[in-house]
Write a protein that holds these residues in place. Structure first.
Motif, PDB file in Angstrom:
ATOM      1  N   ILE A 261       0.873  -1.179   0.000  1.00 13.42           N
ATOM      2  CA  ILE A 261       0.000   0.000   0.000  1.00 13.42           C
ATOM      3  C   ILE A 261       0.907   1.224   0.000  1.00 13.42           C
ATOM      4  O   ILE A 261       1.769   1.369   0.873  1.00 13.42           O
ATOM      5  N   LEU A 262       0.752   2.087  -0.988  1.00 12.59           N
ATOM      6  CA  LEU A 262       1.633   3.247  -1.160  1.00 12.59           C
ATOM      7  C   LEU A 262       0.967   4.478  -0.542  1.00 12.59           C
ATOM      8  O   LEU A 262      -0.019   4.996  -1.071  1.00 12.59           O
ATOM      9  N   ARG A 263       1.514   4.929   0.573  1.00  9.54           N
ATOM     10  CA  ARG A 263       0.943   6.072   1.295  1.00  9.54           C
ATOM     11  C   ARG A 263       1.954   7.225   1.285  1.00  9.54           C
ATOM     12  O   ARG A 263       3.030   7.100   1.829  1.00  9.54           O
ATOM     13  N   SER A 264       1.579   8.316   0.648  1.00 12.36           N
ATOM     14  CA  SER A 264       2.435   9.500   0.659  1.00 12.36           C
ATOM     15  C   SER A 264       1.704  10.713   0.112  1.00 12.36           C
ATOM     16  O   SER A 264       2.012  11.843   0.477  1.00 12.36           O
ATOM     17  N   HIS A 265       0.731  10.475  -0.747  1.00 14.61           N
ATOM     18  CA  HIS A 265      -0.027  11.581  -1.333  1.00 14.61           C
ATOM     19  C   HIS A 265      -0.961  12.210  -0.294  1.00 14.61           C
ATOM     20  O   HIS A 265      -1.491  11.531   0.582  1.00 14.61           O
ATOM     21  N   GLN A 266      -1.139  13.499  -0.433  1.00 11.16           N
ATOM     22  CA  GLN A 266      -2.042  14.237   0.467  1.00 11.16           C
ATOM     23  C   GLN A 266      -3.455  14.335  -0.117  1.00 11.16           C
ATOM     24  O   GLN A 266      -4.402  14.655   0.595  1.00 11.16           O
ATOM     25  N   ASN A 267      -3.578  14.067  -1.394  1.00 13.13           N
ATOM     26  CA  ASN A 267      -4.859  14.156  -2.095  1.00 13.13           C
ATOM     27  C   ASN A 267      -5.181  12.822  -2.763  1.00 13.13           C
ATOM     28  O   ASN A 267      -4.321  11.940  -2.851  1.00 13.13           O
ATOM     29  N   PRO A 268      -6.411  12.659  -3.263  1.00 14.87           N
ATOM     30  CA  PRO A 268      -6.749  11.444  -4.012  1.00 14.87           C
ATOM     31  C   PRO A 268      -5.741  11.179  -5.125  1.00 14.87           C
ATOM     32  O   PRO A 268      -5.205  12.112  -5.734  1.00 14.87           O
ATOM     33  N   THR A 279       9.611  -2.324 -13.043  1.00 13.01           N
ATOM     34  CA  THR A 279      10.324  -2.187 -11.763  1.00 13.01           C
ATOM     35  C   THR A 279       9.916  -0.929 -11.002  1.00 13.01           C
ATOM     36  O   THR A 279      10.196  -0.803  -9.814  1.00 13.01           O
ATOM     37  N   MET A 280       9.241   0.005 -11.686  1.00 14.88           N
ATOM     38  CA  MET A 280       8.856   1.275 -11.065  1.00 14.88           C
ATOM     39  C   MET A 280       7.405   1.614 -11.403  1.00 14.88           C
ATOM     40  O   MET A 280       6.872   1.166 -12.420  1.00 14.88           O
ATOM     41  N   LEU A 281       6.819   2.421 -10.534  1.00 13.59           N
ATOM     42  CA  LEU A 281       5.439   2.849 -10.723  1.00 13.59           C
ATOM     43  C   LEU A 281       5.340   4.343 -10.437  1.00 13.59           C
ATOM     44  O   LEU A 281       5.875   4.823  -9.438  1.00 13.59           O
ATOM     45  N   LEU A 282       4.673   5.065 -11.331  1.00 12.76           N
ATOM     46  CA  LEU A 282       4.373   6.481 -11.097  1.00 12.76           C
ATOM     47  C   LEU A 282       2.956   6.606 -10.569  1.00 12.76           C
ATOM     48  O   LEU A 282       2.042   5.932 -11.058  1.00 12.76           O
ATOM     49  N   THR A 283       2.778   7.453  -9.578  1.00 13.10           N
ATOM     50  CA  THR A 283       1.430   7.756  -9.089  1.00 13.10           C
ATOM     51  C   THR A 283       1.214   9.253  -9.183  1.00 13.10           C
ATOM     52  O   THR A 283       2.094  10.046  -8.833  1.00 13.10           O
ATOM     53  N   CYS A 284       0.044   9.632  -9.653  1.00 15.02           N
ATOM     54  CA  CYS A 284      -0.254  11.040  -9.867  1.00 15.02           C
ATOM     55  C   CYS A 284      -1.384  11.463  -8.948  1.00 15.02           C
ATOM     56  O   CYS A 284      -2.493  10.920  -9.004  1.00 15.02           O
ATOM     57  N   GLY A 285      -1.086  12.397  -8.068  1.00 18.16           N
ATOM     58  CA  GLY A 285      -2.104  12.919  -7.176  1.00 18.16           C
ATOM     59  C   GLY A 285      -3.054  13.844  -7.904  1.00 18.16           C
ATOM     60  O   GLY A 285      -2.692  14.457  -8.912  1.00 18.16           O
ATOM     61  N   ASP A 294       9.463   2.337  -6.034  1.00 17.13           N
ATOM     62  CA  ASP A 294      10.143   1.079  -6.321  1.00 17.13           C
ATOM     63  C   ASP A 294       9.131  -0.044  -6.105  1.00 17.13           C
ATOM     64  O   ASP A 294       8.585  -0.194  -5.009  1.00 17.13           O
ATOM     65  N   VAL A 295       8.885  -0.832  -7.132  1.00 21.27           N
ATOM     66  CA  VAL A 295       7.833  -1.854  -7.058  1.00 21.27           C
ATOM     67  C   VAL A 295       8.190  -2.953  -6.059  1.00 21.27           C
ATOM     68  O   VAL A 295       7.340  -3.420  -5.302  1.00 21.27           O
ATOM     69  N   GLU A 296       9.443  -3.346  -6.027  1.00 27.28           N
ATOM     70  CA  GLU A 296       9.828  -4.462  -5.161  1.00 27.28           C
ATOM     71  C   GLU A 296       9.733  -4.093  -3.686  1.00 27.28           C
ATOM     72  O   GLU A 296       9.221  -4.878  -2.872  1.00 27.28           O
ATOM     73  N   THR A 297      10.198  -2.899  -3.340  1.00 27.81           N
ATOM     74  CA  THR A 297      10.238  -2.520  -1.921  1.00 27.81           C
ATOM     75  C   THR A 297       9.033  -1.679  -1.489  1.00 27.81           C
ATOM     76  O   THR A 297       8.740  -1.584  -0.289  1.00 27.81           O
ATOM     77  N   GLY A 298       8.367  -1.064  -2.449  1.00 30.19           N
ATOM     78  CA  GLY A 298       7.239  -0.200  -2.110  1.00 30.19           C
ATOM     79  C   GLY A 298       7.648   1.147  -1.552  1.00 30.19           C
ATOM     80  O   GLY A 298       6.836   1.851  -0.951  1.00 30.19           O
ATOM     81  N   THR A 299       8.902   1.537  -1.741  1.00 32.41           N
ATOM     82  CA  THR A 299       9.385   2.829  -1.224  1.00 32.41           C
ATOM     83  C   THR A 299       9.328   3.897  -2.310  1.00 32.41           C
ATOM     84  O   THR A 299       9.490   3.614  -3.497  1.00 32.41           O
ATOM     85  N   CYS A 300       9.128   5.144  -1.868  1.00 32.83           N
ATOM     86  CA  CYS A 300       9.074   6.284  -2.794  1.00 32.83           C
ATOM     87  C   CYS A 300      10.500   6.705  -3.132  1.00 32.83           C
ATOM     88  O   CYS A 300      11.279   7.072  -2.244  1.00 32.83           O
TER      89      CYS A 300
END
Length: 515
Positions: A261-268, A279-285, A294-300
């Protein structure tokens, strides 16, 4: 001799003489020369027509006038084809005259016979140029073996130029069988696998198509806005108005389990984008920053933008090293960054409209953006050549096919349009049936060889179209609220995911899994 008029087949549509002839051709092309010759003897049918056998004999014996007379005598051949065949013969005739030192005859052939043919003038100029070149080299420069091979090559060229029944199109039987196979596949509405055998007709059953909910994921605490499988199909990513994104594992048994579960965004979180190497994922708030995980570790790993720089769409280039994003604050623009946030290139300016959505074709050649609500802009990254497509209604989302040939847009007019990215065809193919008037609804290509289109809908259903038909072939029920987005697993064509305002993700699979 057997009559040429005998018809075979259950419907009497096949001329036996033609059928045997193309079987003989097929045997020769497959290397079964003894079998082919035996069938010719037994059936008294030759692979080559009498006219072509005569033509071949004249070519190989260098009887050029007889060869030309034969070509002029053949009926059923249009003037353009006849001229092309005569040019090939006269070109060889001219070459052999030069080779044996008869320059005057060669010049006569060029001026009085070749120049009169209705063929491309460039061919005649090239022939004249080669004549001058060979003339300078002198006589006897090519030996008899080479001459014989050139004549055999001329026979092959004539076989390609002359129409049936004088000569047969290359590999005619294979072409007919492939056409029949293609027709069966085209008529297979639920096509989901290769045609396994010629021994039986091809048909895919509906029970092999994703029509049933095989799993419901309930880990999000609010509306789920986006869902997408990774490029190799091992992961699924989702994003939600609960300000999180989730990475899921796709297991061998098609079950989906929580990974991070990737928690860091302040908005939806409005959407996600997988790097091509997964190997990587971008998330757009939503009206917020862009984050790289980082997909393997789940770290930003990196945050792009800040409170004064808002990213509203993003995409990857195929090298998994460059990303592109659309921004509306402080200025409208498109920015290319590396994974550390260094700007590589930017498209911005006073006249730059707001970028609503963005995509990069899988081959990396084109950058596609939705601008000013109703405009699709296709930019060739290498040449900066641009093509603009205008829609009559507001576009809510954009997606591209994995083969980089097509783009798909959802419109608030309750239509989905598929456009040819290269510009072939001035009108899009249109799909209807789903409900969309108020919200951002996303669709995708998917299934076996991307033959299908799936979309969410405001009536809580998932709609699926075969790309050849404008009406849906399936409408999937199960969600309790608007379906915002769908994703099709690129490596498992029988696996579909949908994200809904009912706070769930549904995984769809074939009904045969329950039998």
């Amino acid at each position: 001799m057997e009559s040429l008029g005998i018809m075979i087949g259950t419907k009497g549509l096949i001329k036996k003489h033609e059928f045997v002839r193309i079987i003989i051709q097929c045997l020769y092309s497959l290397g079964y020369e003894k079998s082919a010759a035996c069938l010719e003897t037994e059936s008294n049918i030759s692979c080559k027509s009498r006219e072509f056998e005569s033509l071949e004999s004249h070519v190989l014996s260098a009887s050029w006038d007889d060869c030309i007379e034969t070509l002029n005598r053949i009926n059923g051949m249009n003037d353009e084809t006849r001229a092309s065949a005569l040019f090939l013969v006269l070109e060889q005739f001219l070459f052999e005259c030069l080779n044996c030192g008869d320059n005057s005859l060669a010049l006569e052939i060029l001026q009085k016979r070749i120049a009169c043919l209705k063929v491309d003038k460039e061919k005649i100029h090239k022939c004249a140029f080669e004549m001058l070149f060979l003339k300078q080299r002198g006589r006897g420069t090519v030996d008899c073996n080479v001459i014989h091979e050139l004549r055999k090559g001329l026979v092959v060229k004539l076989e390609e130029v002359l129409p049936p029944p004088i000569s047969l199109p290359d590999r005619r039987l294979e072409h007919l069988v492939e056409t029949a196979v293609s027709a069966q596949i085209d008529n297979c509405i639920y096509h989901s696998s290769d045609m396994e055998s010629l021994y039986e007709d091809h048909h895919c059953d509906r029970d092999q198509f994703p029509t049933e909910t095989i799993q419901t994921l309930t880990n999000h605490m609010n509306e789920v806005w986006f869902v997408q499988f990774s490029n190799y199909g091992q992961y699924l990513a989702s994003s939600s108005s609960d300000c999180t994104a989730i990475i899921w594992n796709v297991q061998e048994d098609n079950k989906v389990s929580l990974k991070h579960i990737l928690r860091s965004h302040q908005n939806p979180v409005s959407f996600v984008a997988w790097s091509p190497n997964d190997t990587m994922l971008l998330t757009c708030g939503n009206i917020e920053v862009l984050k790289l995980w980082d997909v393997e570790t789940g770290t930003c790993k990196h945050t792009f933008g800040n409170d004064g720089f808002i990213v509203n769409s993003c995409a990857w280039f195929p090298d998994s090293k460059r990303i592109v994003c659309g921004s509306s604050v402080p200025k409208n623009g498109i920015y290319m960054w590396d994974c550390d946030g260094n700007e590589i290139k930017a498209w911005k300016g006073v006249r730059m409209p707001k970028v609503l959505d963005i995509a990069v074709t899988a081959d990396g050649e084109r950058l596609i953006s939705i601008l000013s609500d109703k405009e699709i802009r296709i930019l060739n990254v290498a040449t900066n050549a641009e093509r603009v497509i205008s829609e009559n209604h507001s576009i809510t989302s954009l997606s591209t096919s994995r083969d980089s040939k097509f783009l798909i847009v959802n419109l608030n007019s309750q239509e989905i349009h598929v456009w040819d990215i290269s510009g072939n065809g001035s009108e899009p193919f249109q799909y209807r049936g789903h409900k969309q008037q108020k919200y951002v609804i996303r669709s995708c290509f998917g299934g076996f060889n991307s033959l299908f289109i799936a979309s969410g809908s405001e009536d809580s259903k998932v709609y699926i179209w075969n790309r050849r038909y404008s009406s849906p072939i399936e409408v999937l029920s199960g969600h309790l609220n608007t379906v915002n987005c769908v994703g099709w697993n690129p490596r498992k064509p029988q696996m579909l995911a949908s994200a809904s305002d009912d706070q769930t993700i549904r995984i769809w699979g074939p009904s045969s899994m329950f039998h």
